[in-house]
Design a protein around this motif. Sequence first.
Motif, PDB file in Angstrom:
ATOM      1  N   UNK A 628       0.867  -1.107  -0.075  1.00 17.13           N
ATOM      2  CA  UNK A 628       0.092  -0.177  -0.076  1.00 17.13           C
ATOM      3  C   UNK A 628       0.995   1.261   0.070  1.00 17.13           C
ATOM      4  N   UNK A 629       1.920   1.114  -0.482  1.00 18.97           N
ATOM      5  CA  UNK A 629       3.017   2.454  -0.504  1.00 18.97           C
ATOM      6  C   UNK A 629       2.630   3.334  -1.417  1.00 18.97           C
ATOM      7  N   UNK A 630       1.960   3.044  -2.784  1.00 18.31           N
ATOM      8  CA  UNK A 630       1.634   3.844  -3.911  1.00 18.31           C
ATOM      9  C   UNK A 630       0.308   4.250  -3.517  1.00 18.31           C
ATOM     10  N   UNK A 631      -0.201   5.508  -3.675  1.00 12.33           N
ATOM     11  CA  UNK A 631      -1.382   6.098  -3.493  1.00 12.33           C
ATOM     12  C   UNK A 631      -1.670   7.074  -4.537  1.00 12.33           C
ATOM     13  N   UNK A 632      -0.703   7.669  -5.214  1.00 11.81           N
ATOM     14  CA  UNK A 632      -0.706   8.561  -6.368  1.00 11.81           C
ATOM     15  C   UNK A 632      -1.360   8.137  -7.368  1.00 11.81           C
ATOM     16  N   UNK A 633      -2.449   8.696  -7.932  1.00 10.26           N
ATOM     17  CA  UNK A 633      -3.257   8.215  -9.150  1.00 10.26           C
ATOM     18  C   UNK A 633      -2.418   8.156 -10.207  1.00 10.26           C
ATOM     19  N   UNK A 634      -1.638   9.285 -10.673  1.00  8.78           N
ATOM     20  CA  UNK A 634      -0.769   9.122 -11.908  1.00  8.78           C
ATOM     21  C   UNK A 634       0.248   7.889 -11.735  1.00  8.78           C
ATOM     22  N   UNK A 635       0.911   7.917 -10.489  1.00  7.88           N
ATOM     23  CA  UNK A 635       1.968   6.727 -10.328  1.00  7.88           C
ATOM     24  C   UNK A 635       1.274   5.388 -10.536  1.00  7.88           C
ATOM     25  N   UNK A 636       0.054   5.043 -10.018  1.00  6.73           N
ATOM     26  CA  UNK A 636      -0.493   3.922 -10.214  1.00  6.73           C
ATOM     27  C   UNK A 636      -0.865   3.645 -11.579  1.00  6.73           C
ATOM     28  N   UNK A 637      -1.293   4.837 -12.335  1.00  4.99           N
ATOM     29  CA  UNK A 637      -1.521   4.441 -13.659  1.00  4.99           C
ATOM     30  C   UNK A 637      -0.155   4.240 -14.616  1.00  4.99           C
ATOM     31  N   UNK A 638       0.880   4.767 -14.197  1.00  4.93           N
ATOM     32  CA  UNK A 638       2.198   4.488 -14.756  1.00  4.93           C
ATOM     33  C   UNK A 638       2.352   2.733 -14.425  1.00  4.93           C
ATOM     34  N   UNK A 639       2.324   2.396 -13.196  1.00  4.97           N
ATOM     35  CA  UNK A 639       2.687   1.366 -12.735  1.00  4.97           C
ATOM     36  C   UNK A 639       1.965   0.042 -13.664  1.00  4.97           C
ATOM     37  N   UNK A 640       0.740   0.399 -13.982  1.00  2.00           N
ATOM     38  CA  UNK A 640      -0.204  -0.588 -14.246  1.00  2.00           C
ATOM     39  C   UNK A 640       0.100  -0.441 -15.846  1.00  2.00           C
ATOM     40  N   UNK A 641       0.502   0.498 -16.391  1.00  2.00           N
ATOM     41  CA  UNK A 641       0.974   0.375 -17.876  1.00  2.00           C
ATOM     42  C   UNK A 641       2.055  -0.716 -18.106  1.00  2.00           C
ATOM     43  N   UNK A 642       3.034  -0.347 -17.226  1.00  2.00           N
ATOM     44  CA  UNK A 642       4.433  -1.138 -17.278  1.00  2.00           C
ATOM     45  C   UNK A 642       3.928  -2.490 -16.872  1.00  2.00           C
ATOM     46  N   UNK A 643       2.949  -2.794 -16.016  1.00  2.00           N
ATOM     47  CA  UNK A 643       2.641  -4.308 -15.649  1.00  2.00           C
ATOM     48  C   UNK A 643       2.060  -5.072 -16.670  1.00  2.00           C
ATOM     49  N   UNK A 644       1.120  -4.323 -17.383  1.00  2.00           N
ATOM     50  CA  UNK A 644       0.377  -4.901 -18.468  1.00  2.00           C
ATOM     51  C   UNK A 644       1.512  -5.149 -19.726  1.00  2.00           C
ATOM     52  N   UNK A 645       2.326  -4.364 -19.836  1.00  2.00           N
ATOM     53  CA  UNK A 645       3.149  -4.637 -20.783  1.00  2.00           C
ATOM     54  C   UNK A 645       4.051  -5.731 -20.452  1.00  2.00           C
ATOM     55  N   UNK A 646       4.627  -5.951 -19.269  1.00  2.00           N
ATOM     56  CA  UNK A 646       5.341  -7.140 -18.904  1.00  2.00           C
ATOM     57  C   UNK A 646       4.694  -8.280 -19.156  1.00  2.00           C
ATOM     58  N   UNK A 647       3.314  -8.292 -18.896  1.00  2.00           N
ATOM     59  CA  UNK A 647       2.538  -9.573 -18.978  1.00  2.00           C
ATOM     60  C   UNK A 647       2.220  -9.637 -20.481  1.00  2.00           C
ATOM     61  N   UNK A 648       2.294  -8.774 -21.340  1.00  2.00           N
ATOM     62  CA  UNK A 648       2.308  -9.224 -23.015  1.00  2.00           C
ATOM     63  C   UNK A 648       3.639  -9.567 -23.333  1.00  2.00           C
TER      64      UNK A 648
END
Length: 867
Positions: A628-648
């Motif tokens: 729960x250390x990330x709460x900033x909406x933009x940072x969350x957005x960026x992390x999920x973009x990276x995460x989805x790309x890692x999955x692909x």
Amino acid sequence: MKKRFASAVGIVSAVAMLMSGAVGASAREATDLNNLITNSYVALNGNGMTFEKVSHPTKGLETTDGVVDYVGGGNIDTLADGEGDRGQSYSYAAQSEGDWVYIGTMYGGLGVNAILNSGIGGMGISPEAASSLIDAMYSGHMYKGEPDGKSAGGVLFKFNVKTGETKILMSQSQGIDGGTGIIPTFRSAYKMNGKLYFVGMIMDTNNPELTQREIQMAMAMQNGFPCVYEIDPNNGDKLTRVYNSVDVNGFRQLVNNKVFTSTRALGSFGNTLIAGDVKLPPMAATHRSWPSNNPSDPSSWKTIADSATFDNLPAVKRSDVNGGGGIYQVQEYNGKLYVVICMGSADTENEETGTKRSFAIYVGENHGDATNAADWSWRALAGDTQKGARYSYGLDPERIAAGACTLQVYGDHLYIGDYNDVSSALQGFATHQEFVTQATNLEQSINLYRMDANENVEMLVGDPTEQFPQGGSTGLGSGFDNHMNQYTWQTTVHEGKMYLSTMNTTTLLEPMAQFTNGDILHMSKQEWTTTLNALRTFVEILIKDAQKPAVYSLREGETGETVEATEAKPSADDPEALVDWAVARANDNAGKSGASMFSVQEAEPVTLSDADRATLVDGIRDGSIVPDSVGDAQTIDDLYRINDSLGSLSAALDETASEDFSNTYGELVDLAASIDGVPESFTKMMETLLKLASARNLAAFFKSLPYLAKSKRGFNLFEITDNGNGVQISTVSDDGFGDRFNHGLRIFCPTDDYLLVGTANPFYGTQLWRVANTETKPDDPDTPDTPDTPVDPSDPGTDPAEPAAPGETPDNPDAGTGADDGSHDGANGQESPLATTGSSVLGLAIAGIVALALGVGLLVARKRKLA
């Protein structure tokens, strides 16, 4: 002289006067080497040259050598059957008298272990972990210090080429009168009027003004007091320090200003001895003159040129080209003095290529007294063409990798061989995590030129450029058709032929390339999938309340899908449940997103190995992973973009990573580094997984791959002949005399009956080899010599044996291709581990790096911003 913060570099001279038994403090018992030699090497040129290993002659190749023996407690000796000293890495400077060769060593090689420890330590890894990783990278071969943790330091010794008798003249632990307690690092040697002169640096442990810390730091950093020593071989090898550059305070100023205190240039102009020097203003009395004409008298040395002479640009600091090269060489030719100057100061670095400004060559013409600065006029031959230089820096504006060059007079010409900036390349990817400098060096391997008396330059070896559109006149491309050759290290003229040795960077670079990012190509699909899944799970643990934003963008300017919240996240008090929840969450979200930055492929299911799961659980428990250390909406957005790309990316894998896959991963690394607010715990895992896998580094690596894939370990030695019908070049050795850890050949020294050569081996210590003379050497001891390599003014000769081209022999046309026909003792024909993915070195390197990547608690985050 213009005074500035950078160091001043000068040339000092003395007129040599006349003067022409040796007693050592410790001597290996005299014997007949012929009965002991167990290793020989038949030269590839077909001329019948057989080299014999004469240091530790009963020991095999790829074993501890170093000529002298380490006996513990920082002490060395010359025992009858010793174990050797791995720390005596290079035979660094040599001159002969009769059958005796006087040799100074460099202790600790290139300091590779220190560079690696510094770079890896900068990642936050413990010393123990760094040591283990270096062992993995080099399969335990890297020299990391003496076994008892002490340091012997360099040594000056004499070696008998017929008997093998060895006598220590100067070292920390023993020596002759005036040599005990002194740690030498002499870089060049010269013989004049029956005496031997050695230039370099020393640390005098007898000096009460020096602290133990200063002495130990100097040994570790290869610092010392710049000086010139004289040896009188006909007077009990009397040692005299005939020139001191600085006192204790001056030395401290050099060190505090991060100046590399070594000096290496030594030669002659007529009967005048010329040496390079390094000082700091205002200490340097650059225009002061002394009246004495005797070089044995310390007061006789006079400054004939200084920094102002060389446009105030010599590079002498540790951050400069070649780690601070300064004045590299002096060479008399056609009645003029040619001086090689390292000009690549740190502020000249080109970000695109990673290289600093290339070398300059200045020409000094004397109009009277060679010891009087007023009687010299100077001009740049290679340098700033807008200021009148005939040629650009490095002789060619397209040639930007060489920080220095090596000069040799042969016949009617001055030969000029490139010397690339390997030090900056090593430090680049060890301490700054960039591979670009090394890639440029490999692409622009060394060239060989020759210049006539009218200063017209011909390219003999090299790839075509605009200035030399036909390429080398011998038909050989850069590196003598082997781009792993990075130094034109030493040259000599012997029996009418010129010999040229290289430093081949394969031995040093292959494991480091694997550590850097070569492993990307060889990680299996399962290894990649496991690692990427760990990162995807990690993101789910970090996100506050495990919520994706209501709407998140897949690319800048795009709108993604609305994602609904799901079940509540378990508490960090139950880390095992939390990890299991995160895995399920990653799978759930991966199925819903259906797209990524780089691919529309659906992400593969997330599963964790037992080791990865344990790492995440332990990280939560010890606080290195904070849920729960990330709460900033933009940072969350960026992390999920990276995460989805890692999955692909995982879904797009073939059996191994392709170049496209690797480049995409590099883009993700760059993206992660550019995001503000990404938590330290994620950044350090992302960066450490493949820390150097930025898109820029990967592009550089792939540019280097063709050279690495077909590389062969060990120095190259070439024989060059010119019978008036053009230059011919043949290969004498392409594998370090059959020892892959002999990455360079550092000295040539003719004697009455043999040519002695000494290797550079930062793994197991320098080796000495001899080859018998075939001609009677004229008895002319007073013939002026070049540094390290006496000039043979004889005619190059006629009707030489038909030479073999580099990389091929009359009996072995496949030599140089990685094949080993076993035609000479000890020839390894080692194939590059990058060409054989099952190599043990690569496997260990990958295993060590992946383990470190998942050990997130070991590393310190290093956030980077893309330019």
